[in-house]
Each structure stands twice: as structure tokens, then as C-alpha cells.
Write an enzyme that holds these catalytic residues in place. Structure first.
Site, short mmCIF file in Angstrom:
data_model
loop_
_atom_site.label_atom_id
_atom_site.label_comp_id
_atom_site.label_asym_id
_atom_site.label_seq_id
_atom_site.Cartn_x
_atom_site.Cartn_y
_atom_site.Cartn_z
CB CYS A 63 2.25 0.21 -8.01
SG CYS A 63 2.81 0.16 -6.29
CG HIS A 64 6.99 -1.33 -7.64
ND1 HIS A 64 5.72 -0.38 -6.34
CD2 HIS A 64 8.40 -0.80 -6.56
CE1 HIS A 64 6.88 -0.95 -5.32
NE2 HIS A 64 7.53 -0.38 -5.22
CB ALA A 65 3.90 -0.11 -13.56
CD1 TRP A 78 11.66 1.51 -11.54
CD2 TRP A 78 11.06 -0.46 -10.09
NE1 TRP A 78 12.37 1.38 -9.93
CE2 TRP A 78 11.95 0.39 -9.75
CE3 TRP A 78 10.54 -1.29 -10.63
CZ2 TRP A 78 12.19 -0.23 -8.24
CZ3 TRP A 78 10.71 -3.10 -9.20
CH2 TRP A 78 11.20 -2.08 -7.92
#
Length: 186
Positions: A111-113, A115
Site C-alpha cells: 500500500c503506502h509502505a 514510502w
């Protein structure tokens, strides 16, 4: 060859993790016999995010400062928007991610991990996927961005969203059972 039922897996997270993206891998990997620990910035329990509000608490096993990379076979990074955004400005969390990659350990981010992978400087030149809203960030960090349920590049696993969790966990198991992954520098 390592087996999943003798492996040790670390999940790194803080408040605001996507509920399913921490619980599903943790519970599935434990069901397969892996020892799974959750590390948080201060070693305290953390609260998830589910739907439009706060979700359930996840029990912490240790703090980031207490993690010994050599004790683990794999690092799992759950997404959610809040969790990785807080962790990517935490120097110790970023160093831990970088350390797992440097020590040829498997790193799995959903997902956003990713980043955190960008912040750790390990995205460049790797095939990666993520939640659609951060794909430009991955491109800008030099990753070869793809849109598929699981991307794997030199022991770094990425997936897009909770819909990909089964494939994400299956790939973690497969990679753990293959053993350490030597990487060319990113």
C-alpha cells in the site's frame, strides 16, 4: 533451506496502520508456524485504522531500538496512509529498513509502505508497485513502477492494497523459504 515454520519475521508499524495490512500477514504467517514480532517506535501497543476511523489495537513485542536485524529473516511493512507517513520521518525506522536491505533480508511493503523504501534510498532501479496515489513518488525515486498484485525485485516485495494480501503473504512465504537475497546496490 529455511522453512516458514522456523522463520522469524518482524512487522514494523506505528499508529494508523491499515488494519488488515498488519493483522492478515501477522496472523497468516503465525498460522504457518513463523515467529512474528511487531516492533513499534517506543515498544508500546499501536492502534490501527479501519474504514473511516480508528480500529483495533495491535500488541507490540519490542521497540525499534531493541530490534536485532540478524534475528529476523524478513521485515513486513504494513501500509495505511498514516503509519508509513509517520515512520518515514522517524530516523530509527528508516535506518532499520535500510539495515534489513543491507543485510540481504527480505523486505515486504504494501500500500503506502513503499514510502519507507523511498526514504531508505532502496527504491531506485527496482520493480515495485504500491497504492496508486504514491506511484509517482516511486517513479521519482527511480523505481520501475508496475501495476500488479505483487512485484518482487531482489528480495524486496511490494503490493498495492488489501485486495492483494493473499498474494502478498504467499510471496513472503515463498521468498523466506528461498533464503537470503544478495542484492546489487540500489
Amino acid at each position: 533451506m529455511p522453512k516458514i515454520d522456523t522463520s522469524k519475521i518482524l512487522i514494523l508499524s506505528t499508529d494508523g496502520f491499515e488494519q488488515s495490512e498488519l493483522e492478515f500477514p501477522r496472523d497468516q504467517l503465525r498460522a504457518k508456524g513463523a515467529t512474528v514480532h511487531v516492533a513499534t517506535p517506543d515498544g508500546e501497543n499501536i492502534k490501527g485504522w479501519e474504514g473511516d476511523g480508528w480500529g483495533r489495537e495491535a500488541e507490540a513485542d519490542l521497540s525499534i531500538a531493541d530490534v536485532k536485524i540478524e534475528d529476523y529473516d524478513c521485515l513486513v511493512l504494513p501500509g495505511g496512509q498514516i503509519n508509513p507517513d509517520l515512520l518515514r520521518v522517524n530516523k530509527d525506522a528508516v535506518e532499520l529498513v535500510r539495515g534489513f536491505v543491507k543485510h540481504d533480508k527480505i523486505v515486504a511493503a504494501i500500500c503506502h509502505a513503499p514510502w519507507l523504501l523511498i526514504e531508505a534510498g532502496v527504491a531506485e532501479g527496482r520493480e515495485m508497485t504500491s497504492y496508486h496515489s504514491i506511484r509517482t513518488d516511486l517513479k521519482n525515486a527511480g523505481a520501475n513502477v508496475v501495476d500488479k498484485e505483487v512485484a518482487i525485485s531482489n528480495g524486496i516485495i511490494t503490493s498495492r492494497s488489501p485486495e492483494d494480501l493473499k498474494a502478498f503473504v504467499s510471496k513472503i512465504v515463498e521468498e523466506v523459504e528461498e533464503g537470503e537475497h544478495e542484492r546489487s546496490a540500489a
